[in-house]
Design a protein around this motif. Structure first.
Motif, PDB file in Angstrom:
ATOM      1  N   SER A   1       0.835  -1.209   0.000  1.00 47.93           N
ATOM      2  CA  SER A   1       0.000   0.000   0.000  1.00 47.93           C
ATOM      3  C   SER A   1       0.866   1.254   0.000  1.00 47.93           C
ATOM      4  N   GLY A   2       2.126   1.101   0.420  1.00 46.55           N
ATOM      5  CA  GLY A   2       3.060   2.215   0.457  1.00 46.55           C
ATOM      6  C   GLY A   2       3.366   2.712   1.847  1.00 46.55           C
ATOM      7  N   ASN A   3       2.599   2.278   2.857  1.00 47.65           N
ATOM      8  CA  ASN A   3       2.845   2.740   4.222  1.00 47.65           C
ATOM      9  C   ASN A   3       3.433   1.657   5.119  1.00 47.65           C
ATOM     10  N   GLU A   4       3.784   0.505   4.551  1.00 48.13           N
ATOM     11  CA  GLU A   4       4.414  -0.549   5.344  1.00 48.13           C
ATOM     12  C   GLU A   4       5.834  -0.144   5.723  1.00 48.13           C
ATOM     13  N   SER A   5       6.306  -0.646   6.885  1.00 45.37           N
ATOM     14  CA  SER A   5       7.658  -0.318   7.339  1.00 45.37           C
ATOM     15  C   SER A   5       8.697  -1.271   6.763  1.00 45.37           C
ATOM     16  N   HIS A   6       8.288  -2.467   6.346  1.00 42.04           N
ATOM     17  CA  HIS A   6       9.203  -3.457   5.785  1.00 42.04           C
ATOM     18  C   HIS A   6       8.570  -4.088   4.550  1.00 42.04           C
ATOM     19  N   LEU A   7       9.383  -4.402   3.578  1.00 44.64           N
ATOM     20  CA  LEU A   7       8.873  -4.977   2.335  1.00 44.64           C
ATOM     21  C   LEU A   7       8.145  -6.287   2.587  1.00 44.64           C
ATOM     22  N   TRP A   8       8.629  -7.092   3.540  1.00 40.81           N
ATOM     23  CA  TRP A   8       8.005  -8.390   3.795  1.00 40.81           C
ATOM     24  C   TRP A   8       6.699  -8.292   4.577  1.00 40.81           C
ATOM     25  N   ASN A   9       6.307  -7.078   4.944  1.00 36.94           N
ATOM     26  CA  ASN A   9       4.980  -6.896   5.541  1.00 36.94           C
ATOM     27  C   ASN A   9       3.905  -6.706   4.480  1.00 36.94           C
ATOM     28  N   CYS A  10       4.311  -6.557   3.220  1.00 36.53           N
ATOM     29  CA  CYS A  10       3.357  -6.366   2.123  1.00 36.53           C
ATOM     30  C   CYS A  10       2.776  -7.715   1.687  1.00 36.53           C
ATOM     31  N   PRO A  11       1.543  -7.735   1.177  1.00 38.22           N
ATOM     32  CA  PRO A  11       1.001  -8.975   0.596  1.00 38.22           C
ATOM     33  C   PRO A  11       1.879  -9.439  -0.564  1.00 38.22           C
ATOM     34  N   SER A  12       2.059 -10.738  -0.673  1.00 39.06           N
ATOM     35  CA  SER A  12       2.852 -11.298  -1.768  1.00 39.06           C
ATOM     36  C   SER A  12       2.561 -12.793  -1.857  1.00 39.06           C
ATOM     37  N   ALA A  13       3.083 -13.415  -2.902  1.00 41.93           N
ATOM     38  CA  ALA A  13       3.050 -14.875  -2.967  1.00 41.93           C
ATOM     39  C   ALA A  13       3.916 -15.435  -1.850  1.00 41.93           C
ATOM     40  N   PRO A  14       3.709 -16.685  -1.432  1.00 45.25           N
ATOM     41  CA  PRO A  14       4.543 -17.267  -0.369  1.00 45.25           C
ATOM     42  C   PRO A  14       6.032 -17.211  -0.735  1.00 45.25           C
ATOM     43  N   TRP A  15       6.871 -17.196   0.303  1.00 47.77           N
ATOM     44  CA  TRP A  15       8.311 -17.128   0.091  1.00 47.77           C
ATOM     45  C   TRP A  15       8.771 -18.224  -0.874  1.00 47.77           C
ATOM     46  N   GLY A  16       9.504 -17.809  -1.914  1.00 50.85           N
ATOM     47  CA  GLY A  16      10.105 -18.768  -2.837  1.00 50.85           C
ATOM     48  C   GLY A  16       9.195 -19.253  -3.946  1.00 50.85           C
ATOM     49  N   ARG A  17       7.902 -18.884  -3.944  1.00 49.03           N
ATOM     50  CA  ARG A  17       6.979 -19.307  -5.005  1.00 49.03           C
ATOM     51  C   ARG A  17       6.865 -18.197  -6.050  1.00 49.03           C
ATOM     52  N   HIS A  18       7.132 -18.539  -7.311  1.00 51.80           N
ATOM     53  CA  HIS A  18       7.129 -17.542  -8.371  1.00 51.80           C
ATOM     54  C   HIS A  18       7.077 -18.242  -9.717  1.00 51.80           C
ATOM     55  N   ASP A  19       6.835 -17.467 -10.769  1.00 51.20           N
ATOM     56  CA  ASP A  19       6.895 -17.973 -12.151  1.00 51.20           C
ATOM     57  C   ASP A  19       7.788 -17.044 -12.964  1.00 51.20           C
ATOM     58  N   CYS A  20       8.932 -16.667 -12.385  1.00 46.34           N
ATOM     59  CA  CYS A  20       9.795 -15.632 -12.954  1.00 46.34           C
ATOM     60  C   CYS A  20      11.175 -16.186 -13.278  1.00 46.34           C
ATOM     61  N   SER A  21      11.912 -15.405 -14.050  1.00 45.54           N
ATOM     62  CA  SER A  21      13.342 -15.639 -14.241  1.00 45.54           C
ATOM     63  C   SER A  21      14.072 -14.377 -13.790  1.00 45.54           C
ATOM     64  N   HIS A  22      15.384 -14.450 -13.725  1.00 46.26           N
ATOM     65  CA  HIS A  22      16.129 -13.322 -13.174  1.00 46.26           C
ATOM     66  C   HIS A  22      16.140 -12.088 -14.072  1.00 46.26           C
ATOM     67  N   LYS A  23      15.723 -12.221 -15.320  1.00 48.49           N
ATOM     68  CA  LYS A  23      15.621 -11.004 -16.129  1.00 48.49           C
ATOM     69  C   LYS A  23      14.459 -10.128 -15.666  1.00 48.49           C
ATOM     70  N   GLU A  24      13.615 -10.668 -14.769  1.00 44.58           N
ATOM     71  CA  GLU A  24      12.507  -9.898 -14.202  1.00 44.58           C
ATOM     72  C   GLU A  24      12.820  -9.372 -12.798  1.00 44.58           C
ATOM     73  N   ASP A  25      14.081  -9.454 -12.376  1.00 43.58           N
ATOM     74  CA  ASP A  25      14.448  -8.940 -11.057  1.00 43.58           C
ATOM     75  C   ASP A  25      14.153  -7.440 -10.964  1.00 43.58           C
TER      76      ASP A  25
END
Length: 709
Positions: A516-540
């Protein structure tokens, strides 16, 4: 009748040499300068509206006795003491003083007329009297903590701790300019002293400026050196808490020199707060109430933006990021409430609050946990108590270094489901075992990598024992703002920066981040579970924050020559040449790794006028700085210049000279230079500083491949 009258006149004329018959002695004052030592120091007299000194010509113990007697300081024990005060630069009022020793005032003694002398200030007189009193704290390596010793006259001794309390200790810390009292440990904590053990009972209220200002009685305490008073102060340039219910809660204030100032709550994190609680020996953080919960402070609001990692033991050990655009007032004073518990837990010497050697706070002091059979069950309890998730590793070795603190807990035996370590079976018996440590799953760190500063680059998170990246799916400016805020880097000016050199080959920890922009830490934001993704490193994900600063030289035809431009607060701007001298220009060449300075170009004559803000004016460098913004200059963007005065420099570019090999082809664009000698398709970064070069349809920061031969 005439002879007695003439005798009286002659006597009066003789005495005029002694004290100057025209002087009004009602305004004369006497003092000893010695940094708060009222009965020792340089002799100074207030006369004719200013303080001045006394020359040591003819000075002896009789003269010194008159000084001590006049000040109510007993008798003289030394008539000359070198080095008590800084050298005076005022008047020398008296010379050739010759007292009999019975005079009540120094100016009643024989001397040259006021202000007449043949002396320099190296000859200023100093005195130590029998009632001279001093105090000091004695320890191995800290002037602000140790065994309290007091000096009466010539004799040093210790003080009995049976009637000693925190109010007394606060006065000692204040008198020594060592902040506030943190602790008064008992039992000759800093070792036994020697000599007299004084049984004086001090009854300070805590607001006195000197221990000698406190009510004092000669006690009937029967003490030996096992009861010597010990005092631990917060120290010079250290914090205190003001306005709370006790010493472990209140408004955060920090001492710089002799002045206390407040800290801005917008930049005061939980990690910063934890270090303050630890330094004050107040346990762990309970709360950080804002909005002047403890009232508004006075004095300055300090500009430091502390960036503690949580493993420091003192606030002064934390990295400090500059906060150039100050927007805080006393309406933003930070407040802090520490636990002040009899039992607290921490991890020390790791890379975050969830990683490190296990230590326990007990009886006002931190101590170690030792165990020869420390295991994952024990470690899980530690992580749970600290809110750090579960244990990844349990260490019973010296991974985090061996401590010299006392051993509070030994032989821990946890089931693994306890909420606190003290609920486990433990022993206080000393056994031969090792310090223990823990790495918890919530040991998290954030950094920006590869962007030229700590405030720009690829977003990387340390999680579960390794560094990994963040995928750009759903990434936007709100997410980037949280990253910049967490790192103390201001706000995001770019949420994606293409073309950073090289790709990561580690984990991709987060995907579909939606802050939302007012979180104090990035890991407090909603996201997919740790380590779950459909990405490659060109999308870092990459980010550039407002506190990121860069420098470049443009319009010079090569990387190390051109108009000086600085990136600050999200835009490029110029530097005024009005006060650009060799030292300042040399720092520019050093920062750009361009070798020594060749020449300075003033007034935009050679490299043209820039556009945008003029960021820096009125510079003053010492030549030892590694970056231009470490020099003194007016606040960012404040100047009295226009772009006709834009600065330019030419550096000798020794690095480029190393490439003058005819066998090696070098592509040289403004701000970008690299050899083209074939080889693998390794991705390089080409920064086109001139802004007008276009290669392959791209400009600015573009990917370049070595296979272009």
């Amino acid at each position: 009748m005439l002879r007695p009258f003439l005798t009286l006149i002659v006597s009066h004329i003789w005495n005029c040499r002694l004290v100057d018959c025209q002087a009004d002695t009602s305004d004369l004052q006497l003092r000893l300068c010695g940094g708060g030592r009222a009965c020792a120091g340089r002799v100074e007299i207030y006369y004719s509206g200013s303080w001045g000194t006394v020359c040591d010509d003819s000075w002896d113990l009789n003269d010194a006795n008159v000084v001590c007697g006049q000040l109510g300081c007993g008798y003289a024990v030394e008539d000359e003491i070198p080095g008590l005060c800084e050298r005076s630069n005022g008047q020398i009022w008296l010379d050739e003083v010759e007292c009999s020793g019975t005079e009540s005032h120094l100016w009643n003694c024989s001397s040259e007329p006021w202000g007449e002398h043949d002396c320099v200030h190296e000859e200023d007189v100093s005195v130590k009297c029998s009632d001279h009193r001093m105090l000091r704290l004695v320890s191995k390596d800290d002037q602000c903590s140790g065994r309290l010793e007091v000096q009466y006259g010539e004799i040093w001794g210790t003080v009995c701790d049976l009637a000693w309390d925190m109010d007394d200790a606060n006065v000692v810390c204040s008198q020594l300019h060592c902040g506030v009292a943190v602790s008064v440990p008992r039992g000759a904590y800093f070792g036994k002293g020697t000599g007299i053990v004084r049984s004086d009972v001090f009854e300070c209220k805590g607001n006195e400026t000197s221990l000698w200002d406190c009510p004092r009685s000669l006690g009937t305490l029967h003490c030996n050196h096992t009861s010597d008073v010990s005092v631990i102060c917060s120290g010079k340039h250290r914090p205190r808490l003001v306005g709370g219910k006790d010493r472990c809660s209140g408004r955060v204030e920090v001492l710089h020199g002799d002045e206390w100032g407040t800290v801005c709550d917008q930049y005061f994190s939980l990690l910063d707060a934890g270090v303050v609680c630890e330094q004050l020996q107040c346990g762990a953080v309970n709360a950080t109430p804002g909005v002047t919960h403890f009232g508004r402070g006075s004095g300055p609001v300090w500009k430091e933006n502390y960036h503690c990692q949580g493993n420091e033991s003192r606030l002064v050990d934390c990295p400090v990021l500059p906060r150039d655009q100050m927007s805080c007032s006393h309406g933003n004073d930070a407040g802090l409430i520490c636990s002040d518990e009899v039992w607290s837990l921490r991890l020390i010497n790791g890379d975050s609050r969830c990683d490190g050697r296990v230590e326990v706070y007990h009886n006002g002091r931190w101590g170690r946990v030792q165990d020869s059979a420390w295991n994952i069950n024990d470690s899980n309890v530690v992580c749970r108590e600290l809110g750090c998730g579960s244990a990844i590793f349990a260490y019973n070795s010296s991974r985090y270094g061996e401590s010299e603190l006392p051993v509070w807990v030994n032989d821990v035996q946890c089931e693994g489901n306890e909420t606190q370590l003290r609920n486990c079976r433990t022993s206080t018996l000393t056994q031969i075992s090792n310090d223990v440590g823990v790495l918890c799953s919530d040991h998290l760190q954030l950094r920006l990598s590869g962007g030229g500063s700590t405030c720009a680059g690829r977003v990387e998170i340390y999680y579960s024992g390794s560094w990994g990246t963040v995928c750009d799916d759903s990434w936007d400016l709100d997410d980037a703002n949280v990253v910049c805020g967490q790192l103390g880097c201001g706000y995001a000016v770019e949420d994606k920066i293409p073309g950073f050199c090289g790709r990561s080959n580690g984990q991709i920890w987060l995907d579909e981040v939606r802050c939302s922009g007012n979180e104090s830490h990035l890991w407090n934001c909603p996201s997919a579970p740790w380590g779950r993704h459909d990405c490659s490193h060109k999308e870092d994900v990459t980010v550039k924050c407002s506190e990121h600063k860069e420098m470049r030289l443009v319009n010079g035809g090569r990387r190390c020559e051109g108009r000086v431009e600085v990136w600050y607060n999200g835009t490029w701007g110029t530097v005024c040449s009005e006060n650009l001298y060799t030292e300042e220009a040399g720092v520019i060449c050093k920062q750009l790794e361009c070798g020594p300075l060749a020449r300075i170009e003033y007034d935009a004559k050679k490299y043209g006028k820039g556009s945008g803000p003029i960021w820096i004016d009125e510079m003053k460098c010492s030549s030892h700085e590694s970056a231009l913004w470490q020099c003194q200059f007016d606040p960012w963007g404040q100047h009295n210049c226009d772009h006709r005065e834009d600065a330019g420099v030419s550096c000798k570019d020794l690095v480029a000279d190393d490439h003058d090999d005819p066998e090696s082809k070098v592509i040289d664009y403004p701000g970008c230079q690299f050899p083209m000698d074939g080889g693998a398709d390794d991705l390089l970064m080409l920064t086109v500083a001139g802004g007008d070069v276009d290669i392959g349809g791209e400009s600015g920061m573009i990917p370049c491949f070595q296979s272009l031969s």
